[in-house]
Design a protein around this motif. Structure first.
Motif, PDB file in Angstrom:
ATOM      1  N   ASP A 252       0.820  -1.202   0.000  1.00 16.88           N
ATOM      2  CA  ASP A 252       0.000   0.000   0.000  1.00 16.88           C
ATOM      3  C   ASP A 252       0.859   1.259   0.000  1.00 16.88           C
ATOM      4  OD1 ASP A 252      -3.022  -0.491   0.185  1.00 16.88           O
ATOM      5  OD2 ASP A 252      -2.175  -1.978   1.534  1.00 16.88           O
ATOM      6  N   ASP A 253       1.857   1.285  -0.893  1.00  7.65           N
ATOM      7  CA  ASP A 253       2.673   2.472  -1.005  1.00  7.65           C
ATOM      8  C   ASP A 253       2.048   3.502  -1.931  1.00  7.65           C
ATOM      9  OD1 ASP A 253       2.926   1.041  -3.274  1.00  7.65           O
ATOM     10  OD2 ASP A 253       5.113   0.938  -3.282  1.00  7.65           O
ATOM     11  N   GLY A 254       0.895   3.195  -2.526  1.00  3.77           N
ATOM     12  CA  GLY A 254       0.224   4.128  -3.412  1.00  3.77           C
ATOM     13  C   GLY A 254      -0.766   4.997  -2.658  1.00  3.77           C
ATOM     14  N   GLN A 255      -1.534   5.771  -3.419  1.00  8.70           N
ATOM     15  CA  GLN A 255      -2.517   6.677  -2.852  1.00  8.70           C
ATOM     16  C   GLN A 255      -3.829   5.936  -2.627  1.00  8.70           C
ATOM     17  OE1 GLN A 255      -2.055   9.840  -1.872  1.00  8.70           O
ATOM     18  NE2 GLN A 255       0.112   9.674  -2.401  1.00  8.70           N
ATOM     19  N   TYR A 256      -4.476   6.220  -1.523  1.00 11.57           N
ATOM     20  CA  TYR A 256      -5.792   5.664  -1.247  1.00 11.57           C
ATOM     21  C   TYR A 256      -6.559   6.657  -0.400  1.00 11.57           C
ATOM     22  CZ  TYR A 256      -3.222   4.239   2.946  1.00 11.57           C
ATOM     23  OH  TYR A 256      -2.434   4.230   4.056  1.00 11.57           O
ATOM     24  N   THR A 257      -7.877   6.556  -0.454  1.00 11.03           N
ATOM     25  CA  THR A 257      -8.723   7.502   0.267  1.00 11.03           C
ATOM     26  C   THR A 257      -8.837   7.109   1.729  1.00 11.03           C
ATOM     27  OG1 THR A 257     -10.607   6.226  -0.566  1.00 11.03           O
ATOM     28  CG2 THR A 257     -10.051   8.247  -1.735  1.00 11.03           C
ATOM     29  N   ALA A 258      -9.352   8.054   2.522  1.00  7.51           N
ATOM     30  CA  ALA A 258      -9.370   7.878   3.975  1.00  7.51           C
ATOM     31  C   ALA A 258     -10.357   6.822   4.432  1.00  7.51           C
ATOM     32  CB  ALA A 258      -9.691   9.216   4.648  1.00  7.51           C
ATOM     33  N   ASP A 259     -11.284   6.407   3.574  1.00  4.24           N
ATOM     34  CA  ASP A 259     -12.284   5.426   3.988  1.00  4.24           C
ATOM     35  C   ASP A 259     -11.824   3.986   3.782  1.00  4.24           C
ATOM     36  OD1 ASP A 259     -12.328   5.652   1.250  1.00  4.24           O
ATOM     37  OD2 ASP A 259     -14.255   6.681   1.213  1.00  4.24           O
ATOM     38  N   LEU A 260     -10.599   3.765   3.393  1.00  8.58           N
ATOM     39  CA  LEU A 260     -10.059   2.405   3.278  1.00  8.58           C
ATOM     40  C   LEU A 260      -9.711   1.893   4.670  1.00  8.58           C
ATOM     41  CD1 LEU A 260      -9.112   0.037   1.585  1.00  8.58           C
ATOM     42  CD2 LEU A 260      -6.928   1.214   1.261  1.00  8.58           C
ATOM     43  N   LEU A 261     -10.451   0.898   5.142  1.00 11.26           N
ATOM     44  CA  LEU A 261     -10.263   0.365   6.487  1.00 11.26           C
ATOM     45  C   LEU A 261      -9.134  -0.642   6.566  1.00 11.26           C
ATOM     46  CD1 LEU A 261     -13.976  -0.231   7.577  1.00 11.26           C
ATOM     47  CD2 LEU A 261     -12.492   1.689   8.194  1.00 11.26           C
ATOM     48  N   SER A 262      -9.036  -1.516   5.579  1.00 10.83           N
ATOM     49  CA  SER A 262      -8.081  -2.608   5.673  1.00 10.83           C
ATOM     50  C   SER A 262      -7.772  -3.151   4.294  1.00 10.83           C
ATOM     51  CB  SER A 262      -8.635  -3.727   6.562  1.00 10.83           C
ATOM     52  OG  SER A 262      -7.747  -4.818   6.619  1.00 10.83           O
ATOM     53  N   THR A 263      -6.584  -3.689   4.161  1.00  8.96           N
ATOM     54  CA  THR A 263      -6.165  -4.357   2.935  1.00  8.96           C
ATOM     55  C   THR A 263      -5.656  -5.743   3.285  1.00  8.96           C
ATOM     56  OG1 THR A 263      -5.568  -2.294   1.829  1.00  8.96           O
ATOM     57  CG2 THR A 263      -4.597  -4.304   0.970  1.00  8.96           C
ATOM     58  N   PHE A 264      -6.192  -6.761   2.626  1.00 12.41           N
ATOM     59  CA  PHE A 264      -5.773  -8.145   2.819  1.00 12.41           C
ATOM     60  C   PHE A 264      -5.098  -8.604   1.524  1.00 12.41           C
ATOM     61  CE2 PHE A 264      -9.416  -7.425   5.530  1.00 12.41           C
ATOM     62  CZ  PHE A 264      -9.010  -7.951   6.748  1.00 12.41           C
TER      63      PHE A 264
END
Length: 873
Positions: free
Chosen positions: A820-832
């Motif tokens: 997750d070194d890229g850009q993501y919005t604040a509503d991203l809770l988790s990445t699996f």
């Protein structure tokens, strides 16, 4: 013709060259044609001037502005001269439609006598270009065996938009676009997003006009120079324009014809609109007057004016606040051709009110559900009939707290129900209130006769089982999202994330084209590019089939197989759908599959054989199929740009939903069965009235094809995603965009809402599963915060990510980057993250367990050989 000089390839770039006298230019051209014996071209030119002079003279005579000339006849004043000038160099001045009230006539007129004694190279280049155009007309007519008369020749010289532009210098158009983009880049940052939206239709129309008027080399150079700045937001359109190289291509291309026939809608707030009009008028505070056709800058702006006022509709929002990118994307584009009726998009969305409430339940069915749950609670030990315990303590006499499906009690920490026996009354109260606890009182529910199919007066056994199991699931459901424990929305310390179970398909390679879970999560179906469907039991049981004994006609059950294979299609299987009749109460009995062969097949899961073949899309592939929420009806999406409604007891479609401009990729029923959502390659989503077949909502905002959708269980929100790697949330009632969520690095393949509609899970080709908070405001990620959860419980953004460096880069192969070194919005809770498994399907159980599936892609042979060579060295 041999005495003529070499023709000029095109009009030269006159830049800031002085403007020539149109009368002197016409005289020069006529003398040249006469001296070289171009009689037909000379007759065409003279007839055109005479006809136009007569029309201008009549107009000037009415206005009292006719002036005698040295050769007799009449000519217009300096303003009229500028109008004739446009015949050879630029379109006529376009009025600003009373938006800019300026009165500087001396800046728009220039005396022709000041240049009458100058025959410059630029002057000769203009004359030779006109002569070349006339020669081409004569030669083309001669090749066709036709005679050129004065009237026909004049058709290319009359004072009209198309006729003027046929002799327009290409440098004016290119310079106009370049000047506009430089002006936007040098302007205020707060208005740049709105004004940059206008640059795309300017780019397209400038390119198409250059192609239409056969400035082919200039058009290709213009496209190569400027297309990159539009590639990110308009990839499909840029790909289409890249194949356009001749006027015939423009006539044959649907997108080009839409751009030329419809007006491109651009939303602007008040201040950017005022700035745009000021720039078009040439009255900037820090620049000289640029209006009119006597200067290079003025001619460039006239070219832009022609596009803005002819091919673009600007909708002004009278607010001082700048529009955000979500509003701009959802309200811009070729909206007129996308709407089924000629009305503004705002009026279209408010013309029909929607019934988005849950489907009704008959009183008899409610009574029977209450009686069934009461009987189950009476069998519980110690007579415990509390709402929290009645659905979890040894139901059906199963030991160790397991129910009939093997589920253990899962209660949310926020739900503290009573622990003592409350008798029958509290149980009935729970049944009435529990399903409606999260219901929005503003939602309108359909009548019993409006659902599809209509709710019968006498309920069926499957209906009873489905509703009873729904109550059990709701009691055992774990609430997810921010603040799910303490009830405070936005409190990240109390975030409850779903448990994710991943099913990886090995030895499939890239042949797995579709994956589907059954509603009760007991079966997994996989569609293959090998034209077959494979089925597995997720409970570890063998799949037993039944058949008819040929001797006595009785039903015989075989020993079962760990995997069943359904063969019948003649092309890749693109979509599967298990029937929803029993819901989560029992395994499904039928399966639908759609294929590239243009058919949909209904399979029996008792005999594992094909029952019906549905044909209606011709030879076009059927990309998606889905059962309605109550069974009986199902919908399909196809490459023929239509979605269709079917009944399982008929082999022909009942309804056809037309309106999309390209392939319909996905379909999704609303939970109450009244509406059907579709997503298409035209980067739009639509909501259809199932019964009437009419489009009632249009959702615009995606920059590329929409490949997957999901509708929240509460019926209020639509989620869509596709090739642009972004996820959009829409309010179904108003069709307004709620927010845009970004974080995926590859196209999104599947979306699924949690049972209480608070968390959205997505799976993509970047080999990740991501959880999103539906109810938060979203927006750009704030720096310096606590960061985001990763699959192993760590956070990103607020601390080090060294622990993730060894996982490798996306999507294939080793590396040193984090997931997750890229850009993501604040509503991203988790990445699996997964290692090498692109996710094809995501699924939430009614109790909020998340299940995903994908096909493992092994490293290529080339990568292995390179690694082996590295090890040897």
């Amino acid at each position: 013709m041999s005495q003529s000089p070499a023709p000029v390839a095109g009009p030269s770039n006159h830049g800031a060259a002085p403007r020539t006298d149109p009368n002197l230019l016409r005289q020069f051209v006529m003398e040249y044609l006469q001296s070289h014996g171009f009689d037909k071209a000379l007759a065409m030119f003279q007839q055109g001037i005479a006809d136009q002079g007569g029309a201008d003279g009549a107009e000037n005579h009415a206005d009292g502005e006719e002036e005698p000339t040295a050769g007799g006849g009449a000519r217009r004043s300096s303003a009229g001269g500028a109008g004739k000038e446009a015949i050879f160099r630029a379109p006529g001045p376009v009025p600003l439609e009373s938006n800019v009230k300026r009165n500087i006539p001396q800046a728009q007129a220039i005396s022709a006598s000041t240049m009458s004694d100058r025959i410059t190279p630029e002057f000769e280049a203009q004359a030779r270009y006109i002569i070349e155009q006339l020669q081409k007309k004569v030669e083309a007519s001669a090749a066709q065996g036709g005679e050129v008369d004065g009237d026909d020749g004049m058709k290319e010289l009359k004072d009209g938009t198309g006729n003027q532009e046929s002799l327009l210098d290409s440098s004016d158009r290119v310079e106009g676009y370049s000047r506009y983009t430089r002006w936007v880049d040098n302007g205020l940052e707060m208005w740049k997003a709105e004004l940059e939206t206008l640059s795309f239709p300017l780019f397209v129309h400038t390119f198409l006009e250059l192609i239409q008027f056969e400035f082919l080399k200039t058009a290709r150079d213009f496209f190569q120079k400027h297309h990159a700045q539009h590639q990110l937001v308009h990839p499909q359109e840029i790909s289409t324009l890249a194949s356009i190289s001749t006027p015939d291509h423009v006539l044959a291309n649907p997108f080009c014809q839409r751009m030329l026939a419809d007006k491109y809608v651009i939303p602007l707030s008040r201040n950017p609109n005022d700035l745009l009009l000021q720039w078009l008028s040439g009255a900037g505070l820090d620049e000289e007057w640029e209006a009119g056709l006597h200067s290079s800058a003025g001619r460039a702006k006239e070219a832009i004016k022609g596009i803005v006022f002819t091919n673009i509709t600007i909708t002004v929002t009278y607010t001082s606040e700048p529009l955000d990118e979500i509003v701009i994307a959802s309200k811009s584009g070729l909206i007129g051709s996308a709407l089924p009726s000629n009305m503004p998009i705002g009026d279209f969305h408010t013309a029909t009110s929607l019934k988005l409430g849950p489907p009704p339940m008959t009183d008899k069915l409610k009574e029977q559900v209450a009686r069934t749950l009461q009987d189950e609670s009476a069998d519980a030990p110690n007579g415990d009939a509390s709402p929290e315990r009645s659905g979890s303590a040894l139901p059906h006499g199963q030991p160790n707290g397991h129910d009939a499906n093997g589920d253990v009690e899962m209660t949310s920490p926020s739900r503290d129900g009573p622990t003592e026996s409350q008798g029958v009354a509290p149980l009935v109260r729970e049944i009435k209130l529990e399903p409606d606890a999260d219901l929005d009182p503003d939602l309108i529910s359909p009548e019993e006769s409006e659902t599809h199919p209509p709710i019968p007066a006498v309920f069926r056994i499957p209906d009873l089982k489905r509703e009873v199991e729904a109550i059990r699931d709701k009691r055992k459901m774990i609430r997810l999202g921010l603040g799910a424990v303490d009830g405070k929305v936005g409190n990240s310390s109390s975030t409850v994330l779903p448990s994710v179970v991943a099913f990886t398909l090995f030895d499939h390679g890239e042949s797995a084209s579709s994956v589907e879970f059954s509603r009760d999560s007991s079966m997994l179906g996989v569609g293959s590019s090998e034209s077959c469907v494979r089925l597995w039991s997720l409970k570890g049981e063998k799949l037993k089939g039944t058949s008819v004994d040929p001797l006595d006609g009785s039903m015989v059950e075989d020993e079962g197989l760990p995997m069943r294979k359904l063969v019948g299609h003649s092309g890749p299987v693109y979509s599967l759908s298990f029937d929803p009749v029993y819901g989560s109460a029992a395994p499904p009995s039928t399966l639908l599959s759609s294929s590239q062969d243009g058919t949909v097949r209904l399979w029996s899961l008792d005999t594992y054989s094909n029952l019906v073949v549905y044909r209606g899309h011709g030879r076009d592939p059927v990309w998606d199929v889905e059962w309605g929420p109550m069974g009986v009806y199902f919908a399909t999406a196809s490459r023929d740009r239509t979605a269709r409604l079917w009944s399982s007891d008929r082999v022909t479609p009942l309804r056809m939903y037309t309106g999309h401009l390209s392939d319909v990729n996905c379909v999704k029923f609303h939970p109450n069965s009244l509406y059907l959502a579709t997503g298409s390659n035209d980067a739009s989503c639509r909501l259809w009235d199932v019964q009437r077949g009419a489009c009632v909502r249009l959702f615009l905002g995606h920059s590329d094809a929409v490949t997957t959708m999901a509708i929240s269980p509460d019926g209020k929100t639509l989620a869509s995603a596709g090739l642009d790697c972004s996820i959009w949330l829409w309010d179904l009632g108003s069709s307004r965009p709620i927010k845009k969520m970004t974080g995926h690095k590859a196209p999104v393949q599947s979306l699924s809402f949690s049972a209480e509609s608070s968390v959205l899970v997505s799976g993509g080709l970047d080999s990740t599963v991501r959880c999103w908070d539906v109810r938060s405001a979203g927006g750009e990620r704030q720096t310096g915060g606590e960061g985001m959860f990763v699959g192993d419980g760590k956070r990103l953004g607020g601390g080090t990510t060294s622990g993730m460096d060894e996982q490798g880069s996306l999507p294939m192969g080793p590396g040193s980057g984090s997931w997750d070194d890229g850009q993501y919005t604040a509503d991203l809770l988790s990445t699996f993250p997964t290692k090498r498994t692109p996710i094809l399907k995501t699924h939430y159980t009614p109790r909020n367990l998340c299940m995903v599936a994908g096909s493992f892609i092994p490293p290529s042979v080339g990568v292995k050989s390179q690694n082996q060579v590295a090890e040897v060295q």
